[in-house]
Design a protein around this motif. Structure first.
Motif, PDB file in Angstrom:
ATOM      1  N   CYS A   1     -20.353   5.081  -2.601  1.00 14.42           N
ATOM      2  CA  CYS A   1     -18.790   4.868  -2.074  1.00 14.42           C
ATOM      3  C   CYS A   1     -18.029   4.465  -3.389  1.00 14.42           C
ATOM      4  N   ASP A   2     -18.466   3.574  -4.040  1.00 12.36           N
ATOM      5  CA  ASP A   2     -17.717   3.132  -5.154  1.00 12.36           C
ATOM      6  C   ASP A   2     -17.372   4.337  -6.141  1.00 12.36           C
ATOM      7  N   GLU A   3     -18.517   5.202  -6.735  1.00 19.84           N
ATOM      8  CA  GLU A   3     -18.249   6.252  -7.189  1.00 19.84           C
ATOM      9  C   GLU A   3     -17.494   7.178  -6.439  1.00 19.84           C
ATOM     10  N   TYR A   4     -17.659   7.792  -5.613  1.00 20.85           N
ATOM     11  CA  TYR A   4     -16.410   8.537  -4.679  1.00 20.85           C
ATOM     12  C   TYR A   4     -14.988   7.931  -4.867  1.00 20.85           C
ATOM     13  N   LEU A   5     -14.819   6.856  -4.772  1.00 25.01           N
ATOM     14  CA  LEU A   5     -13.454   6.342  -4.717  1.00 25.01           C
ATOM     15  C   LEU A   5     -12.902   6.188  -6.021  1.00 25.01           C
ATOM     16  N   LYS A   6     -13.608   6.348  -7.143  1.00 28.88           N
ATOM     17  CA  LYS A   6     -13.046   6.325  -8.370  1.00 28.88           C
ATOM     18  C   LYS A   6     -12.157   7.717  -8.838  1.00 28.88           C
ATOM     19  N   ASP A   7     -12.345   8.494  -7.921  1.00 26.45           N
ATOM     20  CA  ASP A   7     -11.592   9.799  -8.009  1.00 26.45           C
ATOM     21  C   ASP A   7     -10.280   9.461  -7.128  1.00 26.45           C
ATOM     22  N   ASN A   8      -9.208   9.530  -7.968  1.00 20.30           N
ATOM     23  CA  ASN A   8      -7.865   9.235  -7.273  1.00 20.30           C
ATOM     24  C   ASN A   8      -7.608  10.272  -6.173  1.00 20.30           C
ATOM     25  N   LYS A   9      -7.947  11.453  -6.283  1.00 14.78           N
ATOM     26  CA  LYS A   9      -7.695  12.575  -5.190  1.00 14.78           C
ATOM     27  C   LYS A   9      -8.296  12.036  -3.888  1.00 14.78           C
ATOM     28  N   HIS A  10      -9.655  12.128  -3.944  1.00 14.93           N
ATOM     29  CA  HIS A  10     -10.524  11.321  -3.164  1.00 14.93           C
ATOM     30  C   HIS A  10      -9.951  10.078  -2.299  1.00 14.93           C
ATOM     31  N   LYS A  11      -9.672   9.165  -3.261  1.00 13.26           N
ATOM     32  CA  LYS A  11      -9.106   7.879  -2.551  1.00 13.26           C
ATOM     33  C   LYS A  11      -7.886   8.101  -1.766  1.00 13.26           C
ATOM     34  N   GLU A  12      -7.191   8.921  -2.245  1.00 16.75           N
ATOM     35  CA  GLU A  12      -5.743   9.147  -1.571  1.00 16.75           C
ATOM     36  C   GLU A  12      -5.976  10.052  -0.265  1.00 16.75           C
ATOM     37  N   GLU A  13      -7.151  10.670  -0.259  1.00 17.83           N
ATOM     38  CA  GLU A  13      -7.368  11.316   0.974  1.00 17.83           C
ATOM     39  C   GLU A  13      -8.111  10.555   2.091  1.00 17.83           C
ATOM     40  N   VAL A  14      -9.036   9.561   1.751  1.00 20.17           N
ATOM     41  CA  VAL A  14      -9.517   8.630   2.519  1.00 20.17           C
ATOM     42  C   VAL A  14      -8.444   7.659   2.926  1.00 20.17           C
ATOM     43  N   GLU A  15      -7.367   7.083   1.912  1.00 18.99           N
ATOM     44  CA  GLU A  15      -6.334   6.359   2.566  1.00 18.99           C
ATOM     45  C   GLU A  15      -5.516   6.898   3.650  1.00 18.99           C
ATOM     46  N   ASN A  16      -5.289   8.331   3.508  1.00 15.94           N
ATOM     47  CA  ASN A  16      -4.353   8.909   4.361  1.00 15.94           C
ATOM     48  C   ASN A  16      -5.271   8.910   5.809  1.00 15.94           C
ATOM     49  N   GLN A  17      -6.342   9.355   5.686  1.00 15.58           N
ATOM     50  CA  GLN A  17      -7.332   9.262   7.086  1.00 15.58           C
ATOM     51  C   GLN A  17      -7.356   7.859   7.711  1.00 15.58           C
ATOM     52  N   VAL A  18      -7.535   6.773   6.810  1.00 19.50           N
ATOM     53  CA  VAL A  18      -7.674   5.463   7.531  1.00 19.50           C
ATOM     54  C   VAL A  18      -6.195   4.932   8.099  1.00 19.50           C
ATOM     55  N   VAL A  19      -5.219   5.027   7.162  1.00 21.01           N
ATOM     56  CA  VAL A  19      -3.823   4.664   7.660  1.00 21.01           C
ATOM     57  C   VAL A  19      -3.548   5.718   8.812  1.00 21.01           C
ATOM     58  N   GLY A  20      -3.630   7.085   8.810  1.00 20.81           N
ATOM     59  CA  GLY A  20      -3.442   7.674   9.829  1.00 20.81           C
ATOM     60  C   GLY A  20      -3.804   7.340  11.208  1.00 20.81           C
ATOM     61  N   ASP A  21      -5.219   6.834  11.060  1.00 21.26           N
ATOM     62  CA  ASP A  21      -5.724   6.283  12.487  1.00 21.26           C
ATOM     63  C   ASP A  21      -5.097   5.183  12.744  1.00 21.26           C
ATOM     64  N   LYS A  22      -4.762   4.128  11.716  1.00 23.86           N
ATOM     65  CA  LYS A  22      -3.898   3.005  12.245  1.00 23.86           C
ATOM     66  C   LYS A  22      -2.490   3.284  12.873  1.00 23.86           C
ATOM     67  N   ILE A  23      -1.959   4.241  12.277  1.00 22.55           N
ATOM     68  CA  ILE A  23      -0.650   4.580  12.600  1.00 22.55           C
ATOM     69  C   ILE A  23      -0.508   5.298  14.158  1.00 22.55           C
ATOM     70  N   VAL A  24      -1.574   6.026  14.494  1.00 21.46           N
ATOM     71  CA  VAL A  24      -1.885   6.693  15.932  1.00 21.46           C
ATOM     72  C   VAL A  24      -2.050   5.285  16.839  1.00 21.46           C
ATOM     73  N   ASN A  25      -2.873   4.218  16.341  1.00 17.23           N
ATOM     74  CA  ASN A  25      -3.028   2.911  17.486  1.00 17.23           C
ATOM     75  C   ASN A  25      -1.796   2.339  17.500  1.00 17.23           C
ATOM     76  N   PHE A  26      -0.971   2.309  16.314  1.00 17.05           N
ATOM     77  CA  PHE A  26       0.349   1.547  16.248  1.00 17.05           C
ATOM     78  C   PHE A  26       1.059   2.166  17.368  1.00 17.05           C
ATOM     79  N   PHE A  27       1.396   3.528  17.569  1.00 16.26           N
ATOM     80  CA  PHE A  27       2.136   4.352  18.260  1.00 16.26           C
ATOM     81  C   PHE A  27       1.828   4.314  19.682  1.00 16.26           C
ATOM     82  N   LYS A  28       0.307   4.253  19.978  1.00 13.14           N
ATOM     83  CA  LYS A  28      -0.150   4.269  21.302  1.00 13.14           C
ATOM     84  C   LYS A  28       0.605   3.481  22.555  1.00 13.14           C
ATOM     85  N   PRO A  29       0.726   2.248  22.188  1.00 14.14           N
ATOM     86  CA  PRO A  29       1.523   1.267  23.063  1.00 14.14           C
ATOM     87  C   PRO A  29       2.803   1.646  23.452  1.00 14.14           C
TER      88      PRO A  29
END
Length: 448
Positions: A403-431
C-alpha cells in the motif's frame, strides 16, 4: 512590486503586475555571479571571466528569465494570499502598446487575465430532488457464468488426441496459392488458437476431430467472416495486413491442449479464499454470491454518482468564463488535433469542471477529504479482492508495504483519492434526494 486586480465582471478579472528595479536587480546580479563561476569563454580561465563580460554576454537573457519567474511566482502567491478561486490558470494578456524594451527599461508592467470561479451556494441542495438507485439482481444465471469464468481461470491444460471446439490448437500454417502450392515469400509460422473464435460453422467443422500432423486448407477470411481484427490477432499481423490477404492457408495440427476445469472441492476453495475460510460448498457459494453482490454494487454506485452529478449540475446552473477557458485550453494543448476538438468537446469538459467545483466546495465545507488511512484501507481491500481470485495471500506487513509503495506514485494516489472522495460525495448527497431503489437484471442495467 505592486499587484492590483481589476474585475471585469463576476467571472473575469485582470491582474496588473508592476515591477520596480529593486524587485529583480539583486536576483539577476546573483544569477550572473553564479554564471561567472561556471562559464568557459576562450581566452579566460574557468571561473575567471570578468563580470562585465558575463553581464554583456548573458545579462539580457538572465533578466528576461528572472523577471518571468518573479512575475509568475508573485501572481500565484497573490491568488493564494487573497484566496481567489480561479478556473484554469492566469493567461498573459497581449498588450497593444509598444513592446518591452529589455535593454533600456527599468520598470515593467504585465497584465494577466483571470477566469473566476462562480459562487456556489449549497443552500440550493435543501430542495430535494429525485433519483433512482439501481440494484443488480445477482441471479443464478450470473452466478453460474461468473463461477464458470472463475473455474476457467484455475483450469489446467492436458494433451488431447482429437480437436474439440474449446481446445487450444497449436498449428503450423503455410500460405498457399490457388493450386495448393506453398508461396515462397508467403506467411509461414506457428500459431495458437481456439475454434471458439471461428465465426463460420463449416470452417469450424473442417478442423473438428483432426489429430496431430493432420492437415486441412483453411480460408481465414471465410472462417472469421472478414473480421480483419480477429484475423490479424490470430496470425500476429495488423488488421490492415490481414485485409490484404487473398490466399488460403494449409494448416497442420502440431499440438492439442484441452482445458480441464477444476471441481468444486476444498482444494479449490482454499486456492481462492485461503485455508479454512470456507468449510464446504454451501459456505463457498454463499461467500461467492456475497462477493459478486459487492462487485456489482460498485457498478451501481458509479451509476448513481453519475445521475446525482447530472442533477446537481442542473440544480446549481453554474456559469463559467467560457471564452477565457476556451482560450486557456488552446494555450495548454500543444497538439493541434486536440486544439481542433476544443469547441466540439467544450460542453462535456465544462460539465466536468462544474462538477469538480461543486465537489471541492462540498469537500471543503464538510471535511470530506480522504485521510491517509482511508487511502491505505481502500488499496488494501482492492488488493485482497484481486488476490482472492488468484489464490494468493499477503501477510499484514506485506500488505502495508504494498500500500505504501503503491501510494508513492502520485497518479495512483490521485486515482484512489478520487474513488474514496467520490464514495463520500455519494453518501453526502443521498439524504438530499428522494431515492427510489429499483432491482434490475444485469442485462437491463447495461442498457441504461
Amino acid at each position: 512590486m505592486d499587484i492590483t486586480q481589476e474585475k471585469i465582471d463576476d467571472l473575469n478579472a485582470v491582474l496588473k503586475v508592476k515591477l520596480q528595479p529593486e524587485d529583480y536587480e539583486q536576483k539577476v546580479e546573483q544569477v550572473l555571479k553564479d554564471y561567472r563561476k561556471q562559464v568557459n569563454l576562450p581566452g579566460f580561465r574557468a571561473g575567471k571571466v570578468p563580470f562585465g563580460i558575463v553581464k554583456k554576454r548573458f545579462g539580457l537573457a538572465v533578466l528576461q528569465e528572472e523577471v518571468s519567474k518573479i512575475v509568475g511566482e508573485s501572481v500565484q502567491s497573490y491568488l493564494v494570499d487573497n484566496k481567489l478561486q480561479v478556473v484554469g490558470q492566469p493567461l498573459p494578456k497581449v498588450q497593444d502598446e509598444t513592446p518591452i524594451d529589455w535593454n533600456n527599461q527599468k520598470e515593467f508592467e504585465f497584465l494577466y487575465e483571470l477566469g473566476l470561479a462562480p459562487n456556489i451556494d449549497l443552500q440550493i441542495l435543501e430542495k430535494k430532488g429525485s433519483v433512482t438507485e439501481y440494484s443488480i439482481n445477482v441471479d443464478q444465471k450470473i452466478i453460474d457464468e461468473e463461477l464458470e469464468s472463475l473455474k476457467s481461470y484455475y483450469a489446467t491444460n492436458e494433451d488431447a488426441e482429437k480437436v474439440c471446439e474449446k481446445d487450444i490448437i497449436e498449428a503450423a500454417i503455410v500460405e498457399i496459392d490457388n493450386d495448393g502450392n506453398d508461396i515462397d515469400d508467403g506467411i509461414n509460422k506457428t500459431i495458437n488458437f481456439s475454434l471458439v473464435a471461428f465465426e463460420d460453422e463449416s470452417s469450424k467443422a473442417s478442423l473438428l476431430g483432426l489429430g496431430k500432423e493432420q492437415s486441412v486448407d483453411c480460408d481465414f477470411n471465410k472462417a472469421f467472416k472478414n473480421n480483419y481484427d480477429k484475423i490479424g490477432s490470430v496470425l500476429h499481423i495488423s488488421a490492415d495486413e490481414a485485409k490484404e490477404l487473398k490466399n488460403n492457408f494449409r494448416l497442420t495440427v502440431k499440438g492439442i491442449k484441452t482445458r480441464i476445469l477444476p471441481e468444486l472441492n476444498q482444494e479449490l476453495f482454499e486456492r481462492i479464499y485461503g485455508k479454512d475460510a470456507v468449510k464446504d460448498e454451501t459456505e463457498f457459494l454463499d461467500k461467492f454470491k456475497s462477493d459478486l453482490e459487492e462487485k456489482y454494487k460498485s457498478y451501481t454506485t458509479r451509476k448513481l454518482e453519475n445521475e446525482l452529478m447530472d442533477q446537481v449540475i442542473e440544480k446549481f446552473d453554474l456559469k463559467l468564463p467560457d471564452e477565457f477557458l476556451r482560450r486557456w485550453l488552446k494555450v495548454i494543448n500543444e497538439d493541434q488535433s486536440k486544439r481542433d476538438k476544443i469547441d466540439e468537446e467544450y460542453d462535456s469538459w465544462s460539465s466536468s469542471m462544474k462538477w469538480q467545483l461543486i465537489q471541492r466546495k462540498i469537500v471543503e465545507e464538510n471535511n470530506l477529504q480522504a485521510t491517509e488511512e482511508e487511502l491505505r484501507d481502500h488499496v488494501k481491500i482492492t488488493l485482497q479482492q484481486r488476490l482472492q481470485t488468484t489464490g494468493q495471500s499477503f501477510e499484514e506487513e506485506q500488505l502495508k508495504m504494498y500500500c505504501d509503495e503503491y501510494l508513492k506514485d502520485n497518479k495512483h494516489k490521485e486515482e484512489v483519492e478520487n474513488q474514496v472522495v467520490g464514495d463520500k460525495i455519494v453518501n453526502f448527497f443521498k439524504p438530499k434526494f428522494n431515492i427510489t431503489v429499483k432491482e434490475v437484471s444485469m442485462e437491463d442495467f447495461l442498457k441504461l
